[in-house]
Design an enzyme around this catalytic site. Structure first.
Site, PDB file in Angstrom:
ATOM      1  N   HIS A  64       0.854  -1.196   0.000  1.00 57.22           N
ATOM      2  CA  HIS A  64       0.000   0.000   0.000  1.00 57.22           C
ATOM      3  C   HIS A  64       0.885   1.239   0.000  1.00 57.22           C
ATOM      4  O   HIS A  64       2.118   1.138   0.136  1.00 57.22           O
ATOM      5  CB  HIS A  64      -0.930   0.012   1.216  1.00 57.22           C
ATOM      6  CG  HIS A  64      -0.246  -0.262   2.520  1.00 57.22           C
ATOM      7  ND1 HIS A  64       0.683   0.577   3.069  1.00 57.22           N
ATOM      8  CD2 HIS A  64      -0.339  -1.316   3.367  1.00 57.22           C
ATOM      9  CE1 HIS A  64       1.114   0.077   4.203  1.00 57.22           C
ATOM     10  NE2 HIS A  64       0.526  -1.093   4.403  1.00 57.22           N
TER      11      HIS A  64
HETATM   12  P1  TYD Z   1      -1.535  -2.763   7.725  1.00 54.38           P
HETATM   13  O1  TYD Z   1      -0.933  -1.413   7.844  1.00 54.38           O
HETATM   14  O2  TYD Z   1      -2.408  -3.035   6.530  1.00 54.38           O
HETATM   15  O3  TYD Z   1      -0.408  -3.871   7.806  1.00 54.38           O
HETATM   16  P2  TYD Z   1       0.836  -4.118   6.835  1.00 54.38           P
HETATM   17  O4  TYD Z   1       1.023  -2.906   5.993  1.00 54.38           O
HETATM   18  O5  TYD Z   1       1.973  -4.367   7.735  1.00 54.38           O
HETATM   19  O6  TYD Z   1       0.547  -5.345   6.048  1.00 54.38           O
HETATM   20  O7  TYD Z   1      -2.348  -3.046   9.066  1.00 54.38           O
HETATM   21  C1  TYD Z   1      -2.886  -4.325   9.350  1.00 54.38           C
HETATM   22  C2  TYD Z   1      -4.094  -4.125  10.234  1.00 54.38           C
HETATM   23  O8  TYD Z   1      -3.711  -3.522  11.464  1.00 54.38           O
HETATM   24  C3  TYD Z   1      -5.163  -3.236   9.603  1.00 54.38           C
HETATM   25  O9  TYD Z   1      -6.435  -3.776   9.913  1.00 54.38           O
HETATM   26  C4  TYD Z   1      -5.009  -1.919  10.314  1.00 54.38           C
HETATM   27  C5  TYD Z   1      -4.430  -2.306  11.667  1.00 54.38           C
HETATM   28  N1  TYD Z   1      -3.522  -1.283  12.212  1.00 54.38           N
HETATM   29  C6  TYD Z   1      -3.919  -0.503  13.275  1.00 54.38           C
HETATM   30  O10 TYD Z   1      -5.049  -0.634  13.808  1.00 54.38           O
HETATM   31  N2  TYD Z   1      -3.058   0.448  13.765  1.00 54.38           N
HETATM   32  C7  TYD Z   1      -1.829   0.636  13.225  1.00 54.38           C
HETATM   33  O11 TYD Z   1      -1.051   1.507  13.687  1.00 54.38           O
HETATM   34  C8  TYD Z   1      -1.419  -0.189  12.102  1.00 54.38           C
HETATM   35  C9  TYD Z   1      -0.077  -0.008  11.466  1.00 54.38           C
HETATM   36  C10 TYD Z   1      -2.304  -1.124  11.646  1.00 54.38           C
END
Ligand code: TYD
Length: 146
Positions: A64
């Protein structure tokens, strides 16, 4: 250090704005120590810290872009690759030292992969969590970059 880094305030960032930053390392026979001070070693104020761990082999995180937040990523333990894409070019940054981190301005697509066993990724962010800040569709990202 901070003056070397271009401050990017919009989505026009490119791979040239991404910086691998060497952190201070205080070597000591008792064990080494490294430091990150906000707006000193990294060019933003830290609003949030999170970490990624226990990643099963072959899994990929990220995939992303962020509209507003800047990040700094450190492999506190083990190793992984950060693939950064500015919409035109891609670059792989391999992180495997706890005294080195990757600065990412806003507006870049990134994913994290090739996690070693017991890898621990620490991510410092310039903003609190907001799902609205994410661009999760690659096509939408490419439209933003135009
Ligand atoms: P995401 O940022 O999509 O993970 P990655 O990029 O590492 O694959 O986040 C995964 C899940 O965690 C998503 O449902 C959002 C949640 N999340 C939070 O609630 N707070 C945060 O600070 C982060 C980074 C993620």
């Amino acid at each position: 250090m901070i003056s070397e880094i271009t401050r990017i305030k919009n989505l026009n960032s490119t791979l040239t704005d991404v910086k691998l930053i060497d952190l201070p390392k205080i070597e000591d026979p008792r064990g080494n120590l490294s430091i990150i001070e906000e707006e000193n070693h990294i060019p933003f104020k830290i609003e949030r810290t999170y970490w990624i761990y226990d990643v099963p082999g072959g899994q990929v995180r990220g995939g992303h872009a962020f509209k507003n937040q800047q990040e700094f990523i450190v492999a506190l333990s083990g190793s992984f690759d950060v693939i950064v894409d500015d919409g035109k070019n891609k670059q792989v940054f391999s992180l495997n030292r706890s005294y080195m981190g990757l600065y990412l301005p806003m507006g870049l697509w990134r994913q994290i992969q090739n996690f070693s066993t017991n890898a621990l990724a620490m991510l410092l962010s310039s903003t609190q969590f907001s799902e609205d800040d994410y661009i999760r569709e690659y096509d939408e990202f490419l439209k933003y970059k135009k």
